[in-house]
Design a protein around this motif. Sequence first.
Motif, PDB file in Angstrom:
ATOM      1  N   THR A   1       4.552 -24.461   2.681  1.00 39.74           N
ATOM      2  CA  THR A   1       4.606 -23.217   3.430  1.00 39.74           C
ATOM      3  C   THR A   1       3.564 -22.306   2.809  1.00 39.74           C
ATOM      4  N   VAL A   2       2.744 -21.676   3.646  1.00 36.36           N
ATOM      5  CA  VAL A   2       1.716 -20.746   3.187  1.00 36.36           C
ATOM      6  C   VAL A   2       2.202 -19.346   3.524  1.00 36.36           C
ATOM      7  N   ALA A   3       2.135 -18.447   2.538  1.00 33.63           N
ATOM      8  CA  ALA A   3       2.640 -17.089   2.749  1.00 33.63           C
ATOM      9  C   ALA A   3       1.795 -16.091   1.973  1.00 33.63           C
ATOM     10  N   ARG A   4       1.850 -14.850   2.390  1.00 37.55           N
ATOM     11  CA  ARG A   4       1.277 -13.745   1.617  1.00 37.55           C
ATOM     12  C   ARG A   4       2.393 -13.203   0.725  1.00 37.55           C
ATOM     13  N   ALA A   5       2.129 -13.144  -0.573  1.00 38.35           N
ATOM     14  CA  ALA A   5       3.062 -12.538  -1.515  1.00 38.35           C
ATOM     15  C   ALA A   5       3.037 -11.028  -1.318  1.00 38.35           C
ATOM     16  N   LEU A   6       4.200 -10.397  -1.461  1.00 39.66           N
ATOM     17  CA  LEU A   6       4.276  -8.942  -1.284  1.00 39.66           C
ATOM     18  C   LEU A   6       4.681  -8.259  -2.575  1.00 39.66           C
ATOM     19  N   ASP A   7       3.938  -7.222  -2.945  1.00 39.16           N
ATOM     20  CA  ASP A   7       4.347  -6.318  -4.015  1.00 39.16           C
ATOM     21  C   ASP A   7       5.187  -5.230  -3.361  1.00 39.16           C
TER      22      ASP A   7
ATOM     23  N   LEU B   1      19.173  -0.484   2.907  1.00 38.23           N
ATOM     24  CA  LEU B   1      17.758  -0.630   3.273  1.00 38.23           C
ATOM     25  C   LEU B   1      17.334   0.358   4.358  1.00 38.23           C
ATOM     26  N   GLY B   2      18.235   0.623   5.289  1.00 37.15           N
ATOM     27  CA  GLY B   2      17.893   1.524   6.386  1.00 37.15           C
ATOM     28  C   GLY B   2      17.469   2.895   5.912  1.00 37.15           C
ATOM     29  N   SER B   3      18.096   3.378   4.851  1.00 38.88           N
ATOM     30  CA  SER B   3      17.770   4.715   4.340  1.00 38.88           C
ATOM     31  C   SER B   3      16.396   4.754   3.671  1.00 38.88           C
ATOM     32  N   LEU B   4      15.813   3.608   3.349  1.00 41.03           N
ATOM     33  CA  LEU B   4      14.500   3.559   2.701  1.00 41.03           C
ATOM     34  C   LEU B   4      13.335   3.449   3.673  1.00 41.03           C
ATOM     35  N   LEU B   5      13.620   3.019   4.886  1.00 44.52           N
ATOM     36  CA  LEU B   5      12.528   2.777   5.833  1.00 44.52           C
ATOM     37  C   LEU B   5      11.809   4.061   6.204  1.00 44.52           C
ATOM     38  N   PRO B   6      10.500   4.040   6.316  1.00 49.88           N
ATOM     39  CA  PRO B   6       9.609   2.894   6.159  1.00 49.88           C
ATOM     40  C   PRO B   6       9.350   2.571   4.682  1.00 49.88           C
ATOM     41  N   VAL B   7       9.053   1.298   4.428  1.00 52.02           N
ATOM     42  CA  VAL B   7       8.756   0.793   3.090  1.00 52.02           C
ATOM     43  C   VAL B   7       7.326   0.267   3.090  1.00 52.02           C
ATOM     44  N   ARG B   8       6.570   0.652   2.074  1.00 49.96           N
ATOM     45  CA  ARG B   8       5.212   0.130   1.932  1.00 49.96           C
ATOM     46  C   ARG B   8       5.246  -1.109   1.054  1.00 49.96           C
ATOM     47  N   ALA B   9       4.485  -2.119   1.462  1.00 48.10           N
ATOM     48  CA  ALA B   9       4.382  -3.358   0.697  1.00 48.10           C
ATOM     49  C   ALA B   9       2.922  -3.795   0.710  1.00 48.10           C
ATOM     50  N   ARG B  10       2.430  -4.166  -0.462  1.00 51.94           N
ATOM     51  CA  ARG B  10       1.047  -4.643  -0.553  1.00 51.94           C
ATOM     52  C   ARG B  10       1.062  -6.166  -0.511  1.00 51.94           C
TER      53      ARG B  10
ATOM     54  N   VAL C   1      -3.871  -6.398   1.683  1.00 51.12           N
ATOM     55  CA  VAL C   1      -3.630  -5.462   2.779  1.00 51.12           C
ATOM     56  C   VAL C   1      -2.289  -4.778   2.542  1.00 51.12           C
ATOM     57  N   GLU C   2      -2.159  -3.596   3.087  1.00 46.91           N
ATOM     58  CA  GLU C   2      -0.891  -2.887   2.974  1.00 46.91           C
ATOM     59  C   GLU C   2      -0.137  -2.985   4.290  1.00 46.91           C
ATOM     60  N   LEU C   3       1.144  -3.331   4.179  1.00 44.71           N
ATOM     61  CA  LEU C   3       2.030  -3.387   5.334  1.00 44.71           C
ATOM     62  C   LEU C   3       3.033  -2.248   5.222  1.00 44.71           C
ATOM     63  N   THR C   4       3.415  -1.707   6.345  1.00 40.64           N
ATOM     64  CA  THR C   4       4.489  -0.729   6.384  1.00 40.64           C
ATOM     65  C   THR C   4       5.652  -1.364   7.142  1.00 40.64           C
ATOM     66  N   LEU C   5       6.738  -1.602   6.421  1.00 43.38           N
ATOM     67  CA  LEU C   5       7.930  -2.225   7.006  1.00 43.38           C
ATOM     68  C   LEU C   5       8.783  -1.112   7.603  1.00 43.38           C
ATOM     69  N   THR C   6       8.999  -1.169   8.901  1.00 43.88           N
ATOM     70  CA  THR C   6       9.619  -0.036   9.600  1.00 43.88           C
ATOM     71  C   THR C   6      10.964  -0.343  10.252  1.00 43.88           C
ATOM     72  N   ALA C   7      11.368  -1.620  10.264  1.00 39.26           N
ATOM     73  CA  ALA C   7      12.623  -1.957  10.942  1.00 39.26           C
ATOM     74  C   ALA C   7      13.327  -3.088  10.205  1.00 39.26           C
ATOM     75  N   LEU C   8      14.634  -3.112  10.361  1.00 35.50           N
ATOM     76  CA  LEU C   8      15.471  -4.209   9.878  1.00 35.50           C
ATOM     77  C   LEU C   8      16.076  -4.840  11.124  1.00 35.50           C
ATOM     78  N   ARG C   9      15.875  -6.141  11.270  1.00 37.02           N
ATOM     79  CA  ARG C   9      16.401  -6.826  12.441  1.00 37.02           C
ATOM     80  C   ARG C   9      17.282  -7.990  12.018  1.00 37.02           C
ATOM     81  N   ARG C  10      18.098  -8.431  12.980  1.00 42.37           N
ATOM     82  CA  ARG C  10      18.967  -9.585  12.757  1.00 42.37           C
ATOM     83  C   ARG C  10      18.590 -10.681  13.744  1.00 42.37           C
ATOM     84  N   TRP C  11      18.401 -11.881  13.231  1.00 47.14           N
ATOM     85  CA  TRP C  11      18.136 -13.050  14.060  1.00 47.14           C
ATOM     86  C   TRP C  11      19.437 -13.836  14.162  1.00 47.14           C
ATOM     87  N   ASP C  12      19.892 -14.050  15.386  1.00 49.30           N
ATOM     88  CA  ASP C  12      21.095 -14.830  15.656  1.00 49.30           C
ATOM     89  C   ASP C  12      20.683 -16.072  16.439  1.00 49.30           C
ATOM     90  N   PRO C  13      20.542 -17.226  15.761  1.00 52.19           N
ATOM     91  CA  PRO C  13      20.089 -18.432  16.458  1.00 52.19           C
ATOM     92  C   PRO C  13      21.119 -18.980  17.432  1.00 52.19           C
TER      93      PRO C  13
END
Length: 176
Positions: free
Chosen positions: A94-100, A72-81, A151-163
């Motif tokens: 749960t209410v969410a925006r679906a992404l293409d 995934l890192g090699s693809l960033l940034p990724v556009r998603a509608r 709306v168009e989103l640009t996904l620019t980072a991959l993060r890890r959540w450690d609870p």
Amino acid sequence: MGQPKHVPRLHALELVPDARGQDLVRRDWQALHDAGLPSQLDHRAPTNAPHVTVVAAADLPDAAIDVAKARLGSLLPVRARAAGVLLLGGERLTVARALDIDDDVVRRVLAVRVQVPDRQHVGWIPHVTLARRLDRADAQRAIDVLGYADVELTLTALRRWDPDRGRVTTVVESRP
């Protein structure tokens, strides 16, 4: 009566939008909040930020993080509608925006997910969560509040959540 079932806190790998995308998602959070509906804005943790969950599980193997970084890192940034609203769940929604998202991104996400045998869900529905625990009776009102504009989103980072540590770390971020 039996003992309550222990639900482990889930570790996650998440794609995060740029500042503009975060503002667009937070606008939806604010609109729901202003309408007196549940909203992710109500989740006050400092680590709460708009994101797209790649995988969530009680534990994330190092192999999954390595594959995510490489694939995934090699693809960033990724556009998603953000196209349309999803309602997920049973009595509470749960209410969410679906992404293409491009098929290549989906294939790469699935390559990460298979590295996590005890993942939370089978398959992947790319989305950005806007609210949790919405009463079914309020579903139409939530849709009306959110509207229908894509709306168009640009996904620019991959993060890890450690609870366990209460910490978010950036795994990889695109460079401008």
